[in-house]
Design an enzyme around this catalytic site. Structure first.
Site, PDB file in Angstrom:
ATOM      1  N   ASP A 145       0.848  -1.190   0.000  1.00  0.00           N
ATOM      2  CA  ASP A 145       0.000   0.000   0.000  1.00  0.00           C
ATOM      3  C   ASP A 145       0.884   1.239   0.000  1.00  0.00           C
ATOM      4  O   ASP A 145       1.720   1.413   0.882  1.00  0.00           O
ATOM      5  CB  ASP A 145      -0.925  -0.007   1.216  1.00  0.00           C
ATOM      6  N   TYR A 147       1.129   5.652  -0.551  1.00  0.00           N
ATOM      7  CA  TYR A 147       0.676   6.796   0.252  1.00  0.00           C
ATOM      8  C   TYR A 147       0.787   8.001  -0.662  1.00  0.00           C
ATOM      9  O   TYR A 147       1.372   9.009  -0.330  1.00  0.00           O
ATOM     10  CB  TYR A 147       1.652   6.890   1.432  1.00  0.00           C
ATOM     11  N   HIS A 152      -3.594  13.813   1.330  1.00  0.00           N
ATOM     12  CA  HIS A 152      -3.884  12.882   2.424  1.00  0.00           C
ATOM     13  C   HIS A 152      -2.715  12.847   3.405  1.00  0.00           C
ATOM     14  O   HIS A 152      -2.913  12.914   4.623  1.00  0.00           O
ATOM     15  CB  HIS A 152      -4.152  11.484   1.859  1.00  0.00           C
ATOM     16  N   ARG A 161       1.009  14.618  13.860  1.00  0.00           N
ATOM     17  CA  ARG A 161       2.192  15.420  14.202  1.00  0.00           C
ATOM     18  C   ARG A 161       1.946  16.863  13.789  1.00  0.00           C
ATOM     19  O   ARG A 161       2.406  17.310  12.736  1.00  0.00           O
ATOM     20  CB  ARG A 161       3.439  14.895  13.449  1.00  0.00           C
ATOM     21  N   GLU A 219      -9.171   4.243  -2.316  1.00  0.00           N
ATOM     22  CA  GLU A 219      -7.911   4.021  -3.018  1.00  0.00           C
ATOM     23  C   GLU A 219      -8.165   3.393  -4.390  1.00  0.00           C
ATOM     24  O   GLU A 219      -9.197   2.789  -4.640  1.00  0.00           O
ATOM     25  CB  GLU A 219      -6.993   3.078  -2.222  1.00  0.00           C
ATOM     26  N   ASP A 251      -9.153   0.404   1.793  1.00  0.00           N
ATOM     27  CA  ASP A 251      -8.162  -0.057   2.777  1.00  0.00           C
ATOM     28  C   ASP A 251      -8.670   0.340   4.172  1.00  0.00           C
ATOM     29  O   ASP A 251      -8.252   1.336   4.746  1.00  0.00           O
ATOM     30  CB  ASP A 251      -6.813   0.607   2.461  1.00  0.00           C
ATOM     31  N   TYR A 262       1.673   2.560  15.348  1.00  0.00           N
ATOM     32  CA  TYR A 262       2.311   2.773  14.042  1.00  0.00           C
ATOM     33  C   TYR A 262       3.794   3.153  14.111  1.00  0.00           C
ATOM     34  O   TYR A 262       4.489   3.037  13.103  1.00  0.00           O
ATOM     35  CB  TYR A 262       1.531   3.770  13.187  1.00  0.00           C
ATOM     36  N   LYS A 271      -4.636  -2.233  10.030  1.00  0.00           N
ATOM     37  CA  LYS A 271      -4.909  -2.336   8.590  1.00  0.00           C
ATOM     38  C   LYS A 271      -5.165  -3.763   8.123  1.00  0.00           C
ATOM     39  O   LYS A 271      -5.751  -3.954   7.061  1.00  0.00           O
ATOM     40  CB  LYS A 271      -3.693  -1.812   7.804  1.00  0.00           C
ATOM     41  N   THR A 377      -4.698   6.500   0.147  1.00  0.00           N
ATOM     42  CA  THR A 377      -5.942   7.269   0.167  1.00  0.00           C
ATOM     43  C   THR A 377      -5.834   8.442  -0.782  1.00  0.00           C
ATOM     44  O   THR A 377      -4.951   9.283  -0.656  1.00  0.00           O
ATOM     45  CB  THR A 377      -6.207   7.790   1.591  1.00  0.00           C
TER      46      THR A 377
HETATM   47 MN    MN Z   1      -4.129   2.844   2.735  1.00  0.00          MN
END
Ligand code: MN
Length: 446
Positions: A145, A147, A152, A161, A219, A251, A262, A271, A377
């Site tokens: 997957d 990114y 996103h 953050r 996605e 997803d 994470y 996930k 995403t």
């Molecule tokens: Mn994803």
């Protein structure tokens, strides 16, 4: 790269009337592949091609070919591709490569056109989509997957953050993680709300239980066709020849599980409990009329040379609309239409499919036919184009009011999430990806 050809002609019509209806996802210009059988039967799954409201049973069509009923409709390459597509997964078809895929597409297109000589033979191989049940298109060996939407990545990064939303590697590397393929299912497969550990930021220690912040991710799924040998890299110029086609991917993500687990190695149980795929895979050749130039803002870092090509700059993008909707249990009971949560486009991607393929293999990693990539995403830059609820509700702080007055911060049990995709451009025929959906079931008591 495959060129526009007679199969893309916007005025082509089929002898099958439902393929000519304005707005159909499956006109003769599309011809996407799935694995199907008759619903409620124990027949073997086999490849199918969508046309109008029907599926061409490719196992039946292959039998017709072997009996000589298709005359010279298929070239030798097309016949090899048809035999591969008749199997219980599309992996072998995917492994054959663009010459075979294209030959089969041309044969099917010619056989389906108004006035085609083999109408009655092909018509005898049709199954109504309303009578079909689907399996995953391929045995997915590995799932990665990405990114690839910077919108996103920035929106999510800001929540996790606030001072440092976009990490410095983002604009240089197509960021991804290796996901899990065993829990990917085709549209319609429902799943229970997952359990794991979660820890509120101000809590002393984590708690165990069902997740409370369940989310979707809108996605694009990318099916790898021909693989590469371990140790060999796929260059930008060759990258798209290794891609069979695109589909829709949800997803599913448990944000509270994700927040606690994470770091430092990325998502894990947040996930891997479920991902949902559309049954139909639209081939790269069918998508040719909707390709777009890929650009990178001049003020951003430009890709390193191994991620650059003239072809990628000229037409590396896809003008593919992406829509996500929710149908709550209450909407279902009252017969109300689902509520649109987001409308986005694959062209918002910061990285192209070719760049994902090339980066994935630049270290010698071997891809295999039937491997799946997720785009990440695919959120856009403006309100209404968010591809996940965590973005829409600003991390759950701004609940969204649905069309029937219900309110959501994250998904609730009984919510059915629906995704659609389509390509629609002046001068080309509109094609679609069909619809996919899956419903969240209550957590299993643990
Ligand atoms: Mn994803």
């Amino acid at each position: 790269m495959t060129q526009l050809n007679e199969t893309h002609g916007p005025s082509l019509q089929s002898w099958l009337n439902s393929a000519n209806v304005e707005g159909t996802d499956f006109p003769i210009q599309n011809l996407p592949f799935a694995e199907f059988r008759r619903a409620g039967s124990d027949e073997a799954f086999r490849g199918g091609v969508a046309i109008g409201d029907q599926v061409i049973d490719l196992a039946a069509l292959n039998n017709a070919y072997l009996q000589g009923s298709l005359g010279d409709l298929l070239t030798a390459e097309a016949a090899i591709a048809l035999a591969a597509a008749a199997q219980s997964s599309l992996n072998e078809l995917m492994s054959l490569g663009p010459v075979h895929w294209s030959a089969l597409r041309l044969g099917l297109s010619r056989g389906l056109r108004a006035g085609a000589a083999h109408e009655s033979v092909i018509a005898a191989c049709l199954v109504a989509q309303s009578d079909a049940a689907y399996a995953l298109p391929a045995r997915i060996g590995d799932y990665t997957d990405f990114y690839a939407s910077i919108h996103h990545a920035t929106n999510i990064g800001r929540l996790f953050r606030p001072d440092n939303p976009l990490l410095p590697n983002y604009q240089w590397i197509p960021i991804g993680y290796h996901g899990r393929s065993s829990s990917i299912n085709v549209s319609g497969a429902d799943f229970p709300r997952p359990h794991s550990q979660m820890k509120a930021p101000d809590a002393e220690k984590p708690v165990y239980g069902p997740c409370k912040r369940l989310d979707y991710e809108l996605e694009v799924g990318i099916f790898i066709g021909q693989g590469n040998a371990q140790g060999q890299t796929v260059t930008m110029d060759d990258a798209e020849a290794h891609v069979f086609g695109l589909c829709l991917l949800n997803d599913w993500s448990a944000r509270d599980i994700q927040a606690w687990e994470y770091q430092p190695l990325g998502p894990f149980l947040s996930k891997n409990f479920a991902s949902t795929l559309s049954p139909w895979v639209v081939t790269m050749e069918a998508l040719l009329p909707y390709r777009s130039a890929w650009t990178r803002p001049e003020t951003d870092p430009q890709p390193l040379d191994y991620l650059e090509s003239a072809q990628n700059r000229a037409a590396g993008g896809f003008d593919m609309q992406l829509e996500v909707l929710v149908e709550t249990a209450q909407m279902r009971e009252q017969g109300l239409a689902p509520h649109r949560l987001g409308l986005s486009n694959f062209d918002y991607s910061y990285w192209t499919v070719a760049q994902m393929v090339t980066h994935h293999t630049v270290n010698g990693c071997n891809l295999q036919a039937g491997d799946l990539f997720g785009s990440g995403t695919m959120s856009g830059p403006h309100a209404g184009s968010e591809g996940a609820m965590i973005e829409l509700t600003k991390g759950g702080k701004e609940p969204v009011t649905l069309s029937n007055g219900e309110v959501r911060t994250f998904l609730e049990d009984g919510d059915r999430v629906i995704m659609r995709g389509w390509c629609d451009r002046a001068g080309a025929k509109r094609i679609g990806f069909g619809e996919m959906s899956s419903t969240i079931l209550p957590a299993i008591k643990a």
